[in-house]
Scaffold this motif. Structure first.
Motif, PDB file in Angstrom:
ATOM      1  N   VAL A  35      43.494  37.021  78.736  1.00 43.27           N
ATOM      2  CA  VAL A  35      44.286  37.868  77.841  1.00 43.27           C
ATOM      3  C   VAL A  35      43.375  38.712  76.952  1.00 43.27           C
ATOM      4  CG1 VAL A  35      45.878  37.841  75.872  1.00 43.27           C
ATOM      5  CG2 VAL A  35      46.306  36.362  77.841  1.00 43.27           C
ATOM      6  N   TYR A  36      42.322  38.071  76.428  1.00 47.09           N
ATOM      7  CA  TYR A  36      41.425  38.769  75.497  1.00 47.09           C
ATOM      8  C   TYR A  36      40.621  39.868  76.197  1.00 47.09           C
ATOM      9  CZ  TYR A  36      38.197  39.354  71.575  1.00 47.09           C
ATOM     10  OH  TYR A  36      37.472  39.868  70.527  1.00 47.09           O
ATOM     11  N   THR A  37      40.154  39.594  77.388  1.00 38.35           N
ATOM     12  CA  THR A  37      39.241  40.530  78.058  1.00 38.35           C
ATOM     13  C   THR A  37      39.953  41.608  78.866  1.00 38.35           C
ATOM     14  OG1 THR A  37      39.040  39.009  79.940  1.00 38.35           O
ATOM     15  CG2 THR A  37      37.373  38.864  78.186  1.00 38.35           C
ATOM     16  N   THR A  38      41.194  41.380  79.238  1.00 35.32           N
ATOM     17  CA  THR A  38      41.905  42.371  80.065  1.00 35.32           C
ATOM     18  C   THR A  38      43.063  43.035  79.345  1.00 35.32           C
ATOM     19  OG1 THR A  38      43.453  40.733  81.012  1.00 35.32           O
ATOM     20  CG2 THR A  38      41.331  41.047  82.135  1.00 35.32           C
ATOM     21  N   GLY A  39      43.416  42.529  78.169  1.00 30.60           N
ATOM     22  CA  GLY A  39      44.597  43.051  77.478  1.00 30.60           C
ATOM     23  C   GLY A  39      44.323  44.116  76.450  1.00 30.60           C
ATOM     24  N   GLY A  40      43.051  44.512  76.303  1.00 34.76           N
ATOM     25  CA  GLY A  40      42.727  45.537  75.318  1.00 34.76           C
ATOM     26  C   GLY A  40      43.066  45.084  73.909  1.00 34.76           C
ATOM     27  N   GLY A  41      43.498  46.056  73.081  1.00 29.61           N
ATOM     28  CA  GLY A  41      43.846  45.748  71.693  1.00 29.61           C
ATOM     29  C   GLY A  41      45.013  44.792  71.583  1.00 29.61           C
ATOM     30  N   GLU A  42      46.000  44.944  72.467  1.00 30.24           N
ATOM     31  CA  GLU A  42      47.147  44.041  72.439  1.00 30.24           C
ATOM     32  C   GLU A  42      46.744  42.622  72.813  1.00 30.24           C
ATOM     33  OE1 GLU A  42      50.225  45.543  74.901  1.00 30.24           O
ATOM     34  OE2 GLU A  42      50.698  47.250  73.602  1.00 30.24           O
ATOM     35  N   ALA A  61      43.773  41.211  72.274  1.00 27.25           N
ATOM     36  CA  ALA A  61      43.058  40.631  71.137  1.00 27.25           C
ATOM     37  C   ALA A  61      44.032  40.221  70.038  1.00 27.25           C
ATOM     38  CB  ALA A  61      42.038  41.631  70.601  1.00 27.25           C
ATOM     39  N   ALA A  62      45.061  41.070  69.815  1.00 29.17           N
ATOM     40  CA  ALA A  62      46.061  40.757  68.797  1.00 29.17           C
ATOM     41  C   ALA A  62      46.854  39.509  69.185  1.00 29.17           C
ATOM     42  CB  ALA A  62      47.008  41.940  68.605  1.00 29.17           C
ATOM     43  N   ALA A  63      47.146  39.358  70.480  1.00 26.72           N
ATOM     44  CA  ALA A  63      47.882  38.185  70.954  1.00 26.72           C
ATOM     45  C   ALA A  63      47.079  36.909  70.736  1.00 26.72           C
ATOM     46  CB  ALA A  63      48.226  38.346  72.427  1.00 26.72           C
ATOM     47  N   VAL A  64      45.771  36.972  70.966  1.00 23.97           N
ATOM     48  CA  VAL A  64      44.918  35.795  70.740  1.00 23.97           C
ATOM     49  C   VAL A  64      44.868  35.461  69.249  1.00 23.97           C
ATOM     50  CG1 VAL A  64      42.563  34.880  70.912  1.00 23.97           C
ATOM     51  CG2 VAL A  64      43.549  36.169  72.820  1.00 23.97           C
ATOM     52  N   ASP A  65      44.828  36.494  68.398  1.00 19.41           N
ATOM     53  CA  ASP A  65      44.863  36.252  66.953  1.00 19.41           C
ATOM     54  C   ASP A  65      46.176  35.587  66.541  1.00 19.41           C
ATOM     55  OD1 ASP A  65      42.335  37.208  66.487  1.00 19.41           O
ATOM     56  OD2 ASP A  65      42.982  39.211  65.870  1.00 19.41           O
ATOM     57  N   GLU A  66      47.287  36.014  67.139  1.00 20.55           N
ATOM     58  CA  GLU A  66      48.582  35.392  66.847  1.00 20.55           C
ATOM     59  C   GLU A  66      48.591  33.928  67.282  1.00 20.55           C
ATOM     60  OE1 GLU A  66      51.867  37.529  68.428  1.00 20.55           O
ATOM     61  OE2 GLU A  66      51.344  39.415  67.443  1.00 20.55           O
ATOM     62  N   LEU A  67      47.976  33.665  68.423  1.00 21.36           N
ATOM     63  CA  LEU A  67      47.889  32.296  68.905  1.00 21.36           C
ATOM     64  C   LEU A  67      47.072  31.436  67.942  1.00 21.36           C
ATOM     65  CD1 LEU A  67      48.269  30.066  70.997  1.00 21.36           C
ATOM     66  CD2 LEU A  67      46.301  30.997  72.241  1.00 21.36           C
ATOM     67  N   GLY A  68      45.966  31.974  67.450  1.00 22.97           N
ATOM     68  CA  GLY A  68      45.144  31.231  66.489  1.00 22.97           C
ATOM     69  C   GLY A  68      45.916  30.899  65.228  1.00 22.97           C
ATOM     70  N   ALA A  69      46.709  31.866  64.719  1.00 22.35           N
ATOM     71  CA  ALA A  69      47.509  31.630  63.517  1.00 22.35           C
ATOM     72  C   ALA A  69      48.577  30.571  63.778  1.00 22.35           C
ATOM     73  CB  ALA A  69      48.152  32.937  63.058  1.00 22.35           C
ATOM     74  N   PHE A  70      49.183  30.612  64.964  1.00 18.13           N
ATOM     75  CA  PHE A  70      50.206  29.629  65.324  1.00 18.13           C
ATOM     76  C   PHE A  70      49.615  28.222  65.400  1.00 18.13           C
ATOM     77  CE2 PHE A  70      52.173  27.219  68.862  1.00 18.13           C
ATOM     78  CZ  PHE A  70      53.414  26.984  68.293  1.00 18.13           C
ATOM     79  N   LEU A  71      48.468  28.097  66.053  1.00 14.72           N
ATOM     80  CA  LEU A  71      47.831  26.781  66.174  1.00 14.72           C
ATOM     81  C   LEU A  71      47.424  26.229  64.812  1.00 14.72           C
ATOM     82  CD1 LEU A  71      45.608  27.403  69.326  1.00 14.72           C
ATOM     83  CD2 LEU A  71      47.651  25.965  69.190  1.00 14.72           C
ATOM     84  N   LEU A  72      46.951  27.111  63.936  1.00 15.13           N
ATOM     85  CA  LEU A  72      46.576  26.669  62.593  1.00 15.13           C
ATOM     86  C   LEU A  72      47.796  26.147  61.840  1.00 15.13           C
ATOM     87  CD1 LEU A  72      44.233  26.560  60.485  1.00 15.13           C
ATOM     88  CD2 LEU A  72      45.074  28.760  59.654  1.00 15.13           C
TER      89      LEU A  72
END
Length: 246
Positions: A87-94, A96-107
């Motif tokens: 997701v991070y390497t092929t999804g561009g800006g979206e 990276a944003a999705a991975v950030d959302e996942l990090g916030a959810f896990l926290l």
């Protein structure tokens, strides 16, 4: 290799989420506390617990049942971290944003898990219900400083046995939990200072016992009231608990 780098991207997203939380709120944490929380948010055990919320149904169905049993979650972590990498390497800006959302959810989920272990809010309400003088007030502080430009924030003020504390957070549940934790810790620090000063606490039936996580008040602080919760009845508290989880 995908799982290795996916793990690093996820570590970064969890750290960024924690940094935002500390900058936006009123919470302070030690290096040790931050390390434990981030490790919990990045644990394979948490991944296995949240698997249906993290992956699509067809991907969940492809995970062997024994892989999510206790002690066998490593393969779940490898799968999720590989997905994060893609997701991070092929999804561009979206992506990276999705991975950030996942990090916030896990926290957030790791914080809920920690709250279940040390339920400061529940301990506070129980003490007030038993007759210890105290109150809990939560206010919506959205945008007060700049006409609504800031994200929604909640501030909770609590008092227990003459000790008062406030806590500002991004949602009602965190504000109330943080304020409850802070007031109980301040209360036990007050008791410690009183004992060191040699103050006579006999008129109060002695000092507080236990810990901030499991407080035991002096017997004389427990008063019979004209209802179980003074001005707040059981239904009110139950409704408040539901709102706090929203």
């Amino acid at each position: 290799r995908m799982a290795f780098f996916g793990d690093k991207y996820l570590n970064l997203s969890v750290a960024k989420a924690l940094e935002r939380q500390l900058l936006d709120g009123d919470e302070t944490m030690s290096i040790g506390e931050m390390s434990v929380l981030c490790s919990s948010a990045r644990s394979n055990m948490l991944f296995a617990k949240l698997l249906p919320k993290l992956l699509t149904p067809d991907m969940v169905a492809a995970v062997p049942e024994e892989a999510i049993m206790e002690g066998r979650q490593h393969s779940v972590g490898t799968l999720l971290e590989s997905c994060v990498y893609l997701v991070y390497t092929t999804g561009g800006g979206e992506g990276a944003a999705a991975v950030d959302e996942l990090g916030a959810f896990l926290l957030e989920e790791a914080e809920k898990q920690a709250a279940d272990v040390h339920n400061y809010k529940g301990a506070l309400y129980e003490l007030i219900a038993k007759g210890v003088d105290g109150y809990v007030v939560t206010k919506d502080k959205m945008g007060e400083a700049s006409g609504g430009a800031h994200p929604q924030r909640f501030e909770t003020e609590v008092e227990l046995d003459g000790v008062r504390a406030r806590f500002l957070a991004r949602n009602k549940r965190e504000a109330e939990r943080g304020a409850a934790k802070r007031v109980l810790e301040k209360l036990f620090e007050r008791e410690r200072m009183r004992l060191l000063a040699g103050e006579d606490l006999g008129s109060r039936g002695g000092s507080w016992q236990g810990t901030p996580e499991r407080p035991v008040p002096p017997p004389q602080l427990l008063r019979k009231k004209s209802g179980s919760y003074d001005s707040m009845d059981e239904a009110t508290l139950e409704a408040d608990e539901v709102m706090g989880e929203a």
